[in-house]
Design an enzyme around this catalytic site. Structure first.
Site, short mmCIF file in Angstrom:
data_model
loop_
_atom_site.label_atom_id
_atom_site.label_comp_id
_atom_site.label_asym_id
_atom_site.label_seq_id
_atom_site.Cartn_x
_atom_site.Cartn_y
_atom_site.Cartn_z
N CYS A 65 0.83 -1.20 0.00
CA CYS A 65 0.00 0.00 0.00
C CYS A 65 0.87 1.25 0.00
O CYS A 65 1.88 1.31 0.71
CB CYS A 65 -0.90 -0.01 1.24
SG CYS A 65 -2.05 1.39 1.29
N CYS A 69 -0.19 4.76 7.01
CA CYS A 69 -0.90 4.58 8.28
C CYS A 69 -0.03 3.79 9.26
O CYS A 69 0.36 2.65 8.98
CB CYS A 69 -2.22 3.86 8.04
SG CYS A 69 -3.27 4.65 6.80
N CYS A 72 -0.67 0.01 10.32
CA CYS A 72 -0.98 -0.98 9.29
C CYS A 72 0.22 -1.78 8.82
O CYS A 72 1.25 -1.22 8.45
CB CYS A 72 -1.63 -0.27 8.11
SG CYS A 72 -2.15 -1.40 6.83
N CYS A 109 -16.98 -9.38 3.73
CA CYS A 109 -16.33 -8.08 3.59
C CYS A 109 -15.15 -8.20 2.64
O CYS A 109 -14.19 -8.92 2.92
CB CYS A 109 -15.87 -7.58 4.94
SG CYS A 109 -17.19 -7.49 6.16
N CYS A 142 -20.05 -6.35 1.72
CA CYS A 142 -19.53 -5.03 2.07
C CYS A 142 -18.18 -4.85 1.38
O CYS A 142 -17.33 -5.74 1.43
CB CYS A 142 -19.36 -4.91 3.58
SG CYS A 142 -18.67 -3.33 4.13
N CYS A 202 -20.47 1.83 7.03
CA CYS A 202 -19.81 1.18 8.15
C CYS A 202 -18.54 1.96 8.45
O CYS A 202 -17.71 2.18 7.56
CB CYS A 202 -19.47 -0.26 7.78
SG CYS A 202 -18.42 -1.12 8.96
N ARG A 272 -19.56 -3.79 16.34
CA ARG A 272 -18.83 -5.02 16.01
C ARG A 272 -17.49 -5.06 16.72
O ARG A 272 -16.72 -4.10 16.68
CB ARG A 272 -18.61 -5.09 14.49
CG ARG A 272 -17.88 -6.36 14.07
CD ARG A 272 -17.78 -6.45 12.56
NE ARG A 272 -19.09 -6.28 11.99
CZ ARG A 272 -19.31 -5.65 10.84
NH1 ARG A 272 -18.31 -5.15 10.15
NH2 ARG A 272 -20.53 -5.54 10.38
#
Length: 407
Positions: A65, A69, A72, A109, A142, A202, A272
């Site tokens: 990526c 972040c 991550c 998901c 999702c 979400c 969740r």
């Protein structure tokens, strides 16, 4: 405790607590944690009964990526030894999804690392959504693909997506401390795009990154204002090779207080338990079911989770039941506003976990999410504050591998 009685009354009326009341929940002592769980549990059962919704993550594209972040494992510059692979083909992704559904998951998901999807990426994911729906049209799907451009949410909805996940992660005032390659406002914009397209939004948070109680309250109140159908609460998994690898601040009691505060602020929303429950809640996971009405089944994006059959046994032993495909997740007043509740494009809960990582993409956890390798009988007890690195295992099975998934 007058505070808890007040919060229960407000939760049953869908009334927001004050910031001071939310902070007071986080400030309660470990001696009071069972009282806090019991109070928040009354609100959870009022709106969701004893049902537990199961969700299953499929990591469509892992690692590499360009975003930074800090939490991550798939971030730019990450040294975490995670699986790295490019886009799964629709038949591979639908096969992975089928494994989760056969294990009891109601929602799948679909997550991909990256800043956000290109139009070609949206085409790929749309093909995958259609393949999943062809197998079982009752499965909720999702998508969690990062920052959305204009028109992309609408295209995902047309392909059959029910929801879109994009977490706020932390408070606006501290967001720049964990990510510099995009802004908090970018994330809010993507959640609003999902809403506008008729997708069930979400959006959640990651706890354990060194934030203050005020930061946690800020982000949960911001989520209430955004009004997503689902709020995933992730507990950071400090994975080796990431900037936050040494951040071990959570205890089981702290995690329960965070979940309770979230339930009081978002009483009628699907809360969740996302990534990190196995690492930080450990043997107290069943208590968390009295606060949250949704969990992820099996593994996370880049880390292993508790065995799927163990999740099912835990739910049953705690006196809860798995939510069926024909049941509507949200309370009637929310489901009717969204256009039908779970399973419709507008309705249903949301998706999201990160195990402490949403890596821009979102739903599960790039940085870690979960975790696990159960401790063996010979493992000596450790103080709660000592890092439990023995509970963090990189995912080596399921999507992107030749090994069977853990569902």
């Amino acid at each position: 405790m007058d505070l808890l009685n007040t919060l229960v009354d407000k939760g049953l009326r869908r009334e927001s607590p004050t910031r001071e009341e939310a902070l007071a929940v986080l400030a309660t002592s470990d001696d009071d944690v069972l009282d806090v769980v019991a109070a928040a549990g009354k609100v959870r059962r009022h709106w969701f009964g004893r049902r537990v919704k199961l969700n299953y993550l499929v990591n469509l594209k892992s690692g590499l990526c360009p975003e930074d972040c800090s939490y991550c494992s798939q971030r730019l510059g990450s040294k975490a030894e995670i699986l790295k692979y490019t886009w799964l083909k629709p038949d591979q992704a639908s096969a992975a999804a089928a494994a989760g559904v056969s294990g009891g998951a109601k929602r799948v998901c679909l997550v991909a690392s990256g800043r956000g999807p290109t139009d070609r990426d949206v085409d790929r994911v749309s093909d995958t959504i259609r393949a999943i729906k062809e197998q079982d049209e009752s499965v909720e799907v999702c998508a969690c693909l990062g920052l959305l451009s204009d028109g992309q949410a609408e295209r995902l909805r047309e392909a059959g997506a029910d929801a879109y996940n994009h977490n706020l992660n932390t408070s606006e005032s501290t967001y720049g401390d964990i990510t510099t390659t995009h802004t908090y406002a970018d994330r809010v914009d993507t959640v609003n795009k999902a809403h506008a397209a008729g997708l069930s939004a979400c959006s959640g948070l990651i706890a354990g990154m060194g934030e203050s109680d005020e930061d946690l309250v800020d982000v949960v109140f911001s989520l209430r204002e955004l009004d997503p159908d689902s709020v995933p609460v992730n507990f950071l998994i400090p994975m080796e090779g990431t900037p936050l690898a040494k951040e071990w601040h959570l205890t089981p009691q702290r995690c329960l207080r965070i979940l309770a505060m979230t339930r009081f602020v978002c009483p009628d929303v699907e809360v969740r338990i996302a990534g990190g429950r196995e690492v930080h809640l450990r043997t107290m996971q069943p208590l968390a079911l009295h606060l949250a009405n949704s969990i992820f089944l099996g593994d996370y994006l880049t880390s292993e989770g508790q065995a799927g059959h163990t999740d099912l046994e835990m739910i049953a032993d705690a006196g809860f039941e798995v939510e069926g495909a024909g049941e509507v997740t949200l309370p009637e007043h929310r489901a009717s506003v969204r256009g039908g509740g779970s399973g419709s494009h507008e309705g249903g809960g949301g998706c999201g976990p990160h195990a402490g990582a949403d890596g821009d993409a979102g739903c599960g956890s790039h940085a870690g999410g979960g975790v696990c390798a159960p401790a063996t009988a010979s493992t000596a007890p450790r103080p709660a504050e000592e890092p439990r690195t023995d509970l963090v295992a990189v995912r080596r099975r399921g999507a992107g591998t030749d090994l069977a998934p853990n569902a």
